[in-house]
Design a protein around this motif. Structure first.
Motif, PDB file in Angstrom:
ATOM      1  N   ILE A 198      53.144 -18.097 -19.269  1.00 18.67           N
ATOM      2  CA  ILE A 198      51.723 -18.547 -19.726  1.00 18.67           C
ATOM      3  C   ILE A 198      50.763 -17.236 -20.071  1.00 18.67           C
ATOM      4  CG2 ILE A 198      49.706 -19.852 -19.184  1.00 18.67           C
ATOM      5  CD1 ILE A 198      51.143 -21.693 -17.621  1.00 18.67           C
ATOM      6  N   ILE A 199      50.398 -17.329 -21.384  1.00 15.32           N
ATOM      7  CA  ILE A 199      49.511 -16.224 -21.892  1.00 15.32           C
ATOM      8  C   ILE A 199      48.382 -17.038 -22.291  1.00 15.32           C
ATOM      9  CG2 ILE A 199      49.024 -14.564 -23.695  1.00 15.32           C
ATOM     10  CD1 ILE A 199      51.717 -14.240 -22.135  1.00 15.32           C
ATOM     11  N   LYS A 244      42.577 -12.627 -26.383  1.00 19.43           N
ATOM     12  CA  LYS A 244      41.737 -11.922 -26.881  1.00 19.43           C
ATOM     13  C   LYS A 244      41.402 -10.503 -26.611  1.00 19.43           C
ATOM     14  CE  LYS A 244      38.998 -16.334 -27.469  1.00 19.43           C
ATOM     15  NZ  LYS A 244      37.752 -17.315 -27.106  1.00 19.43           N
ATOM     16  N   GLU A 245      41.687 -10.530 -25.102  1.00 22.18           N
ATOM     17  CA  GLU A 245      41.301  -9.023 -24.614  1.00 22.18           C
ATOM     18  C   GLU A 245      42.217  -7.912 -25.319  1.00 22.18           C
ATOM     19  OE1 GLU A 245      40.899  -6.968 -20.360  1.00 22.18           O
ATOM     20  OE2 GLU A 245      42.511  -8.047 -20.512  1.00 22.18           O
ATOM     21  N   LEU A 262      50.633  -6.672 -28.820  1.00 22.94           N
ATOM     22  CA  LEU A 262      50.785  -7.815 -29.568  1.00 22.94           C
ATOM     23  C   LEU A 262      52.087  -7.903 -30.188  1.00 22.94           C
ATOM     24  CD1 LEU A 262      47.449  -7.598 -31.670  1.00 22.94           C
ATOM     25  CD2 LEU A 262      48.055  -9.197 -30.000  1.00 22.94           C
ATOM     26  N   ASP A 263      52.686  -6.944 -30.634  1.00 22.46           N
ATOM     27  CA  ASP A 263      54.350  -6.979 -31.090  1.00 22.46           C
ATOM     28  C   ASP A 263      55.080  -7.262 -30.103  1.00 22.46           C
ATOM     29  OD1 ASP A 263      53.282  -5.800 -33.601  1.00 22.46           O
ATOM     30  OD2 ASP A 263      53.894  -3.553 -32.972  1.00 22.46           O
ATOM     31  N   ILE A 264      54.811  -7.067 -28.714  1.00 26.02           N
ATOM     32  CA  ILE A 264      55.888  -7.445 -27.716  1.00 26.02           C
ATOM     33  C   ILE A 264      55.779  -8.956 -27.534  1.00 26.02           C
ATOM     34  CG2 ILE A 264      56.446  -7.236 -25.206  1.00 26.02           C
ATOM     35  CD1 ILE A 264      55.635  -4.564 -25.414  1.00 26.02           C
ATOM     36  N   LEU A 265      54.605  -9.586 -27.425  1.00 26.94           N
ATOM     37  CA  LEU A 265      54.234 -10.952 -27.893  1.00 26.94           C
ATOM     38  C   LEU A 265      54.883 -11.719 -28.741  1.00 26.94           C
ATOM     39  CD1 LEU A 265      50.616 -11.722 -26.722  1.00 26.94           C
ATOM     40  CD2 LEU A 265      52.673 -12.445 -25.339  1.00 26.94           C
ATOM     41  N   LEU A 284      54.122 -19.915 -23.448  1.00 28.71           N
ATOM     42  CA  LEU A 284      53.113 -20.734 -23.923  1.00 28.71           C
ATOM     43  C   LEU A 284      51.820 -20.136 -24.080  1.00 28.71           C
ATOM     44  CD1 LEU A 284      52.325 -23.739 -24.229  1.00 28.71           C
ATOM     45  CD2 LEU A 284      51.837 -23.944 -21.909  1.00 28.71           C
ATOM     46  N   ILE A 285      51.003 -20.316 -25.402  1.00 27.27           N
ATOM     47  CA  ILE A 285      49.662 -19.740 -25.288  1.00 27.27           C
ATOM     48  C   ILE A 285      48.903 -20.695 -24.496  1.00 27.27           C
ATOM     49  CG2 ILE A 285      48.150 -19.057 -26.715  1.00 27.27           C
ATOM     50  CD1 ILE A 285      50.408 -17.162 -26.506  1.00 27.27           C
TER      51      ILE A 285
END
Length: 329
Positions: free
Chosen positions: A163-164, A170-171, A191-194, A206-207
């Motif tokens: 879970i993200i 945002k951080e 962000l690239d890894i996500l 899951l966001i």
């Protein structure tokens, strides 16, 4: 005259009873043998059948009798004497036979259906148990930027849903927009890894769109979300790790995992290392293993840039990792 008629009627009744009793006496052995023969035939037929066939046949018989009972109710209402019961007996016999016959002919299909239902129930139970055992893993910003979480998930060592939270996202975006070049690069890397984790079929990501407006700090929000979801916090932040344990929240620390899988070197073991730096103490040289473990080598100041054979003297586990002390052979 009336007494004579009554006496005659009584005598005739007695004669009829005696006649039928005589007929029954003569025919009863043959009737009993016939019934016994039928029972033996049924017994032999049952012995020749497997247990599954008997179960399926019994099921068909029960279904046939239930249908016969429903059909026979209108037949019993027929006003003609003996017609309703006779037809009902015929219907019971026909449907009982059909129930057994149809069930035995389709026993394989019935067995497959029963097996499928059983397997679906077992699969549902297994999924429920798996979901209960593998609780949600809530990722913090530091572990995303670190990047090792992706390889750990793809290797299968971390199961369950990741879970993200949106406040972590945002951080991460705020770090990626920083004026500091180092922070900006770290944020963009996260962000690239996500994005790579979202695209991976092996990772359930899951966001989670929920924020805690009354809580300002991201770490405190993470702990509140972990309590709400009964999940585990995945981090490599030392301070967050301590606070979570004080709050009785399960923590998965990537640094602790990395330290736990490093090879163990006992005093007396030999290895070959490259002296790459000078140590803080006099005459010390520093070397590093492939996993980043630092080796402090005594009397190696003059061996800078050389490969030497050393023997382990001791090892020290610290919060930052493992240190090995050695001396030149």
């Amino acid at each position: 005259m009336q007494n004579l008629n009554s006496t005659l009627t009584t005598i005739i009744s007695i004669l009829i009873i005696v006649l039928f009793a005589f007929i029954f006496l003569i025919l009863s052995p043959k009737a009993l043998k016939g019934i016994e023969g039928i029972l033996h035939i049924w017994e032999d037929e049952l012995k020749a059948r497997s247990s599954s066939e008997i179960i399926v046949g019994s099921l068909g018989l029960v279904i046939g009798l239930i249908i016969a009972f429903l059909i026979s109710q209108p037949l019993l209402a027929i006003p003609l004497p003996y017609v309703g019961p006779a037809l009902s007996v015929i219907v019971y016999g026909m449907l009982a036979y059909l129930g057994i016959s149809i069930a035995l002919k389709n026993k394989e299909d019935i067995a497959i259906k029963v097996k499928d239902i059983g397997s679906q129930k077992n699969e549902t139970k297994f999924r429920d148990k798996t979901k209960a055992k593998s609780s949600a893993k809530i990722l913090d910003t530091s572990v995303i930027i670190d990047g090792r979480i992706k390889e750990i998930c793809e290797s299968g060592f971390l199961e369950g849903r990741l879970i993200i939270p949106t406040f972590v996202l945002k951080e991460l975006q705020h770090i990626a927009d920083s004026s500091d070049a180092l922070k900006r690069n770290r944020g963009r890397r996260g962000l690239d890894i996500l994005k790579e984790m979202q695209d991976s079929e092996d990772i359930d990501l899951l966001i989670y769109d929920k924020d805690f407006d009354k809580i300002k700090e991201v770490d405190s929000k993470l702990l509140a979300l972990a309590k709400e979801l009964n999940g585990k916090v995945v981090t490599n932040d030392y301070n967050l790790n301590k606070v979570a344990k004080v709050s009785n929240i399960d923590v998965l620390n990537i640094n602790e995992l990395a330290n736990s899988v490093k090879p163990v070197y006992l005093p007396g073991e030999e290895m070959r290392v490259d002296i790459v730096k000078l140590g803080k103490e006099h005459n010390q040289g520093l070397a590093y293993l492939d996993d980043g473990t630092m080796i402090v080598v005594e009397e190696a100041k003059d061996l800078l840039g050389q490969s030497v054979d050393v023997i382990v003297t001791s090892a020290l586990q610290t919060s930052a990792g493992k240190m090995i002390f050695a001396k030149v052979i």
